[in-house]
Enzyme design. Structure first.
Site, PDB file in Angstrom:
ATOM      1  N   CYS B 162      15.016  15.838  25.974  1.00 11.29           N
ATOM      2  CA  CYS B 162      14.971  16.556  24.925  1.00 11.29           C
ATOM      3  C   CYS B 162      16.602  17.676  24.135  1.00 11.29           C
ATOM      4  O   CYS B 162      16.471  18.517  23.905  1.00 11.29           O
ATOM      5  CB  CYS B 162      14.333  17.551  25.329  1.00 11.29           C
ATOM      6  SG  CYS B 162      12.746  16.869  26.451  1.00 11.29           S
ATOM      7  N   HIS B 295      14.529  27.532  24.932  1.00 10.98           N
ATOM      8  CA  HIS B 295      13.632  26.101  24.743  1.00 10.98           C
ATOM      9  C   HIS B 295      11.908  26.674  24.969  1.00 10.98           C
ATOM     10  O   HIS B 295      12.048  25.496  23.761  1.00 10.98           O
ATOM     11  CB  HIS B 295      14.261  25.131  26.159  1.00 10.98           C
ATOM     12  CG  HIS B 295      13.573  23.145  26.380  1.00 10.98           C
ATOM     13  ND1 HIS B 295      14.156  23.029  24.980  1.00 10.98           N
ATOM     14  CD2 HIS B 295      13.046  23.206  26.658  1.00 10.98           C
ATOM     15  CE1 HIS B 295      14.087  21.747  25.421  1.00 10.98           C
ATOM     16  NE2 HIS B 295      13.094  22.280  26.797  1.00 10.98           N
ATOM     17  N   HIS B 330       7.550  20.696  19.397  1.00 11.47           N
ATOM     18  CA  HIS B 330       8.630  20.236  20.347  1.00 11.47           C
ATOM     19  C   HIS B 330       9.572  19.409  19.831  1.00 11.47           C
ATOM     20  O   HIS B 330       8.590  17.735  19.684  1.00 11.47           O
ATOM     21  CB  HIS B 330       8.575  19.641  21.270  1.00 11.47           C
ATOM     22  CG  HIS B 330       9.566  19.958  22.276  1.00 11.47           C
ATOM     23  ND1 HIS B 330      10.988  19.190  21.874  1.00 11.47           N
ATOM     24  CD2 HIS B 330       9.982  19.290  24.280  1.00 11.47           C
ATOM     25  CE1 HIS B 330      11.801  19.145  22.845  1.00 11.47           C
ATOM     26  NE2 HIS B 330      11.410  18.984  24.254  1.00 11.47           N
TER      27      HIS B 330
END
Lengths: 372, 405
Positions: B162, B295, B330
């Site tokens: 990620c 995040h 995401h």
């Protein structure tokens, strides 16, 4: 501030017996492909229980990485940088195929977790407690050289002391089929030591891992440094030959200065022609090849760099690797020229430092001298 | 003093829209892109919400408009859209100078392999299937985009879960600082696919509702798809060709926790170190940060450890922060670049974006995010974080393009 970048140590696992040594003594011949790695006992580095659950690319990657660090005197890396073209394809398939066949009823998430492409770099970090920079490049034929370029920057330009870089690849049977059908592998078996004479398309598929401990000072053995790394898509705006000359120019070297040329010929006749102008321009150098020894795969050039490092460091190359015997027996400047599918191009310049190697042997004449 | 690296072009495509302008408008209007699955063929439709780009592959292909539609995966098409927009804004021709293309992805082109996988092994492969042989691996999209747009220098792909595209930005900045390239186009792309939807579902970290980052009652993340690229060059290079500077890359850091294959350490050490080192590189104190694009995935594990790390670094004065994943989901390999684009938008539009659906502070850290869009905020320095599987953490500091002292 630019500092020299040394290869302190290296380690490789592949279809040739190269683990935990700096020279390839006895070349292994194969009659078919894919060429598979000779996997050594890795008990020292990989817990056998965990190792069995680990897919091959992770196992050989971890083994070569930890062996390289060991050989460098137990060095602890400040950064870990891995290149792998396909990453953890075995785990990907282990999760993916049941998912497709069972209407998205998936197995447990272990395979999904292990499929993450930075798994190998993560495993090395866990094994070495390295909490520093951790990168993984997945870009086909320049996956490893991207990692090398990054590590070279870290040590040479950014002040890091010890950086581990490497490449690892193991193809699954399914993906081998996919790639064969896409035309990059030979459709039939050819003995690997004969393949460079082939004129038809396709290469022999292989696999392997090779890791290098880069440092700001030389390691225990004779010193070899990474002078520069150059990566280009399609070989740059001009020809590959132009790219090579510009690369050497940057370091004030003429083509005649190169003692050992390690070339990415893989037996795909039409694609191998790209190397001919470069070979023509370096007549004084000894020309050696590596992809007939390890097979072609995305990080094959990591093995190519290992063999180039080995040749410079030990003065020894197996006769089966040599295509053309050069004018000089002493070897100082080594150049790796490699492409994958005419798209991903890598150039790496190595220099052996210090006096002539005391036991430098005259290189044997090549088995493939008749090529040209 | 090495020349500063600046951003001169941006492109993004996400569930919020097909370009920067549409993304900005949705952010300002607090319009989330999270909803039911309408395009991905999966049995999870109606059950698992995602943030899809609202174009099927044909419409996306028409928008991206490659010279030939053959062999383009959805991941590659998304990337082409965003890369074209970024180059157009910067006014860069990739073939003209030493221009690096540094992309990032996690799933690569698997989206087009999924529907046809078994047919790859048929004795005769239909042509409409054969075009996707060998388009699965992460490097495929970057090569395809590079060939389409005329890149011919360094073209590479990073995959660090990620944090992938945040790391692309980091690499681009380093190459420029060292003079190894003249321009770097950096970013990432990831299309939704069965592989990731089912993978994250098997980890039991997908919220069945639109996600609630940094909320005590959060129940996981939503997946999204997106691509974003930024054009980086040195300030001198931008000046010399008269390009407008959108923002400055001030700092970046990558750390690895060496803790666990998927989880972050509960005390947030990796996140803390990434943020601390990025600030140190930017030569900024914590109080210099005007806004943080966290995040903030919405998982129990991430938000707790990130919250603790924020408190550790900023004490009781945590700057205004939000997770724009409450809009975009995401987007995995694209997330770092998408959020870098949003960080630049925050600077240029003097805005703190909202952290949608937030109600109650975390049990682990009493933090209140920006809950409504804040306009008229002076944004000098933005911290943007991307933390990944394998404990791979990257933080970036992006700054307003003020004249240097």
């Amino acid at each position: 501030m630019k500092r020299p970048v040394y290869i302190r140590e290296a380690s490789a696992i592949g279809p040739q017996p190269v683990f935990d040594t700096d020279r390839l003594e006895r070349v292994e011949a194969y009659t078919g492909h894919p060429l598979r790695s000779i996997v050594p006992a890795l008990r020292r580095y990989v817990d056998p229980v965990r190792g069995r659950r680990m897919e091959k690319v992770a196992r050989i990657g971890l083994g070569a990485a930890l062996n390289a660090l060991d050989r460098a005197g137990g060095a602890l890396p400040e950064a870990i940088i891995v290149g792998t073209g396909l990453g953890c394809m075995e785990s990907t398939e282990r999760f993916f195929v049941p998912l497709l066949h069972n209407n998205e009823d998936v197995p447990n998430p272990t395979a999904f977790i292990q499929s993450t492409h930075n798994n190998v770099a993560g495993q090395i970090a866990l094994a070495t407690n390295c909490t520093g920079y951790n990168f993984t490049y997945l870009h086909r034929g320049i996956s490893f050289t991207s990692a090398l370029l990054d590590g070279w920057m870290q040590v040479g330009l950014e002040g890091r002391g010890t950086v581990l870089v490497g490449g690892a690849e193991s193809i699954t049977p399914d993906y081998y089929t996919v790639q064969r059908r896409s035309g990059i592998w030979k459709q039939h078996d050819v003995p690997n030591l004969e393949v460079l004479k082939a004129t038809d398309g396709g290469a022999l598929c292989g696999e392997g891992a090779a890791f290098f401990v880069l440092g700001d000072g030389p390691g225990p053995g004779p010193a070899v440094r990474v002078v520069d790394v150059d990566i280009s898509f399609r070989g740059g705006p001009g020809s590959l030959r132009d790219r090579v000359h510009a690369f050497l120019d940057r370091h004030g070297l003429s083509a005649d200065a190169i003692d050992l040329l390690m070339i990415g010929r893989n037996g795909d006749g039409p694609q191998d022609t790209a190397y001919a102008p470069v070979e023509t321009d370096l007549p004084l150098a000894t020309h050696a090849a590596f992809k007939h020894l390890c097979g072609e795969f995305h990080t094959a050039n990591a093995f190519g760099l290992w063999l180039l490092w080995s040749g410079l460091r030990t003065g020894h190359l197996p006769g089966e690797a040599v295509l053309h015997r050069g004018a000089r027996s002493n070897m100082r400047w080594g150049l790796l020229v490699d492409h994958f599918q005419r798209k991903d191009h890598s150039l790496v310049l190595l220099e052996r430092c210090g006096p002539e190697h005391p036991d430098a042997q005259a290189l044997p004449s090549g088995c493939a001298d008749q090529l040209r | 003093m090495s020349d500063r690296v600046v951003i001169t072009g941006m492109g993004v495509i996400s569930a919020l829209g097909v370009n920067v302008e549409e993304n900005l408008r949705a952010l300002l209007e607090e319009r989330s892109g999270i909803g039911d699955i309408t395009i991905l063929p999966t049995r999870h439709r109606g059950v698992i919400p995602v943030a899809e780009v609202a174009l099927d592959d044909d419409a996306l292909g028409a928008l991206a408009a490659p010279r030939s539609q053959r062999s383009w995966t959805r991941t590659a098409l998304l990337g082409l859209c965003a890369a074209k927009e970024a180059l157009a804004q910067a006014g860069i021709d990739p073939a003209a100078a030493r221009t690096a293309f540094i992309s990032a992805t996690t799933a690569g082109g698997i989206d087009k392999t999924e529907p046809v996988y078994d047919q790859f092994y048929l004795p005769e492969i239909p042509d409409e299937v054969a075009q996707y042989l060998g388009t699965h691996d992460p490097g495929d999209h970057a090569q395809r985009i590079a060939a389409e747009l005329g890149f011919n220098d360094l073209v590479t792909t990073i995959s660090t879960a990620c944090s992938s595209s945040a790391n692309a930005l980091k690499l681009g900045d380093r190459l420029l600082r060292h003079g190894l390239t003249d321009v770097a186009v950096v970013g990432g792309t990831d299309a939704l696919c069965k592989f990731t939807v089912n993978g994250f579902n098997s980890l039991m970290i997908l919220d069945r509702e639109p996600c609630r980052p940094f909320d005590r009652d959060r129940a996981g993340l939503n997946l999204g798809e997106a691509a974003a690229y930024l054009v980086l060059e040195t300030e001198a290079h931008a000046r010399a060709r008269g390009a407008a500077v959108l923002a400055v890359v001030s700092g970046h850091a990558n750390t690895n926790e060496a803790f666990h294959a998927t989880a972050s350490s509960p005390d947030g050490t990796g996140a803390y170190e990434a943020m601390r080192q990025a600030l140190a590189m930017a030569q900024l104190a914590p109080e210099d940060i005007s806004y943080i694009n966290v995040h903030g995935t919405g998982t129990l594990n991430n938000d707790a450890s990130e919250g603790i790390a924020l408190t550790r670094l900023f004490g009781s004065a945590v700057p205004p922060f939000s997770s724009t994943k409450s809009f975009t989901g995401h987007t995995l390999g694209a997330a770092g670049a998408v959020e870098a684009v949003y960080s630049v938008l925050a600077i240029r539009n003097e805005v703190h974006f909202a952290n949608l659906r937030w109600r109650t502070p975390l049990a682990e850290a009493a933090l209140v995010p920006v809950v409504r869009t804040q306009r008229g905020a002076r944004v000098r320095h933005v911290l943007s974080s991307s933390f990944g599987f394998g404990g791979n953490n990257t933080s970036l500091v992006l700054s307003a393009p003020v004249q240097q002292g």
